[in-house]
Design an enzyme around this catalytic site. Structure first.
Site, PDB file in Angstrom:
ATOM      1  N   ASN A   1       1.052  -0.584  -0.105  1.00  0.00           N
ATOM      2  CA  ASN A   1      -0.221  -0.117  -0.141  1.00  0.00           C
ATOM      3  C   ASN A   1       1.070   1.284  -0.199  1.00  0.00           C
ATOM      4  OD1 ASN A   1      -2.230   1.599   0.761  1.00  0.00           O
ATOM      5  ND2 ASN A   1      -2.191   2.185   2.500  1.00  0.00           N
TER       6      ASN A   1
ATOM      7  N   HIS B   1       0.463   5.429   1.396  1.00  0.00           N
ATOM      8  CA  HIS B   1       0.283   5.609   2.254  1.00  0.00           C
ATOM      9  C   HIS B   1       0.447   7.171   2.186  1.00  0.00           C
ATOM     10  CE1 HIS B   1      -2.221   6.753   5.798  1.00  0.00           C
ATOM     11  NE2 HIS B   1      -1.339   6.911   6.525  1.00  0.00           N
TER      12      HIS B   1
ATOM     13  N   SER C   1       5.273   6.969   2.470  1.00  0.00           N
ATOM     14  CA  SER C   1       5.732   5.455   3.085  1.00  0.00           C
ATOM     15  C   SER C   1       4.721   4.010   2.005  1.00  0.00           C
ATOM     16  CB  SER C   1       5.081   5.148   4.053  1.00  0.00           C
ATOM     17  OG  SER C   1       5.406   5.847   5.297  1.00  0.00           O
TER      18      SER C   1
ATOM     19  N   ASP D   1      -2.930   0.210   8.613  1.00  0.00           N
ATOM     20  CA  ASP D   1      -1.551   1.009   8.152  1.00  0.00           C
ATOM     21  C   ASP D   1      -0.138   0.478   8.889  1.00  0.00           C
ATOM     22  OD1 ASP D   1      -2.899   2.349   5.664  1.00  0.00           O
ATOM     23  OD2 ASP D   1      -3.005   4.654   7.486  1.00  0.00           O
TER      24      ASP D   1
HETATM   25  C1  GRF Z   1      -2.187   9.397  -2.488  1.00  0.00           C
HETATM   26  O1  GRF Z   1      -2.126  10.133  -1.983  1.00  0.00           O
HETATM   27  C2  GRF Z   1      -1.752   8.233  -1.939  1.00  0.00           C
HETATM   28  O2  GRF Z   1      -0.507   8.064  -0.766  1.00  0.00           O
HETATM   29  C3  GRF Z   1      -3.601   7.351  -1.243  1.00  0.00           C
HETATM   30  O3  GRF Z   1      -4.233   7.736  -1.200  1.00  0.00           O
HETATM   31  C4  GRF Z   1      -3.845   8.893  -2.690  1.00  0.00           C
HETATM   32  C5  GRF Z   1      -4.893   7.852  -3.989  1.00  0.00           C
HETATM   33  O4  GRF Z   1      -4.294   9.075  -5.099  1.00  0.00           O
HETATM   34  N1  GRF Z   1      -3.193   6.326  -0.480  1.00  0.00           N
HETATM   35  P1  GRF Z   1      -4.048   8.450  -6.597  1.00  0.00           P
HETATM   36  O5  GRF Z   1      -5.750   7.431  -6.709  1.00  0.00           O
HETATM   37  O6  GRF Z   1      -2.775   7.487  -6.805  1.00  0.00           O
HETATM   38  O7  GRF Z   1      -4.059  10.192  -7.511  1.00  0.00           O
END
Ligand code: GRF
Length: 239
Positions: free
Chosen positions: A120, A122, A149, A158
């Site tokens: 994932n 995050h 991360s 997370d």
């Molecule tokens: C990103 O900030 C990611 O870290 C979080 O959700 C957002 C997704 O953005 N998990 P995108 O849809 O990839 O533009």
């Protein structure tokens, strides 16, 4: 110049990666662009969403990557929904699943089935700021450093072992929006670097302990900050 692949690379082929997303899909787009590099060690085999209207799916369609949508309301319960979603992921031969803006919590049973093959991205320096609204929370706390991360997914939200992080400074005039705008391109570089590393077969996971090149990872790898004078150089620093 032709790229000379080692025998182990040739034997391994490109890692087959599936992406799960719920919205904008800028991280999916970064992975698509990353996979187009000649040296990429991975390929994208599918983009999967819980939302039919997720704008990011268009990136996959444009790149000729198979797309599938599974809407939870079409299933009697979460177990049935995930069985369908992850069954489709399995059916495309995915070896690694990347949650990139996938706004659902994956159930412990599915996490267990995909343990070591599910990561994932995050937007915080985990373990700080698990959950939502990370930019707002770091500002409210007066934090001076923030980041993103890439971690392996465990049953704890997370909470899984962190492979790689990127840091940015929080500036006095920052708002959640300016932080997001500055962090997002670094997230993209981070995600591609992390998937590259996994695709090179360099990452091991035993229980919740990560290793890279056979050495236990004591702290997440820090993605190098690109030098302002150099062309893009998003190679991770060695741990
Ligand atoms: C990103 O900030 C990611 O870290 C979080 O959700 C957002 C997704 O953005 N998990 P995108 O849809 O990839 O533009």
């Amino acid at each position: 110049m032709r790229r000379v692949s080692t025998s182990s690379e040739a034997a391994r082929g490109r890692l087959r990666v599936a992406v799960l997303l719920s919205g904008r899909g800028s991280n999916l787009k970064a992975l698509i662009d990353g996979a187009a590099r000649q040296a990429a060690g991975y390929e994208l085999v599918g983009a999967f969403s819980d939302r039919r209207e997720a704008p990011g799916l268009a990136f996959a369609t444009a790149a000729g990557i198979p797309v599938a949508v599974f809407e939870p309301r079409a299933f009697p319960d979460k177990a049935a929904y995930e069985a369908a979603m992850f069954g489709a992921v399995e059916a495309v031969g995915a070896e690694l699943v990347v949650l990139a803006g996938y706004m659902r919590i994956v159930s412990p049973a599915t996490v267990a089935a995909w343990q070591g093959r599910l990561v994932n991205i995050h937007p915080s320096l985990l373990p700080a700021y698990r959950g939502l609204d990370t930019h707002t929370r770091v500002l409210a706390d007066g934090g001076s450093v923030h980041g993103a991360s890439v971690h392996y997914v465990t049953a704890e939200l997370d909470g899984g072992p962190v492979l790689m992080q990127v840091e940015i400074a929080v500036l006095p005039a920052d708002t959640p929006e300016t932080i997001a705008a500055r962090l997002l391109p670094r997230e993209h570089a981070l995600l591609v670097a992390a998937v590259d590393l996994i695709a090179q077969g360099r990452v091991g996971l035993a229980g919740e302990v990560l290793s890279v090149d056979g050495r236990m990872l004591e702290r997440p790898i820090a993605l190098a900050t690109p030098s302002p004078t150099a062309a893009r150089s998003d190679h991770p620093a060695r741990s």
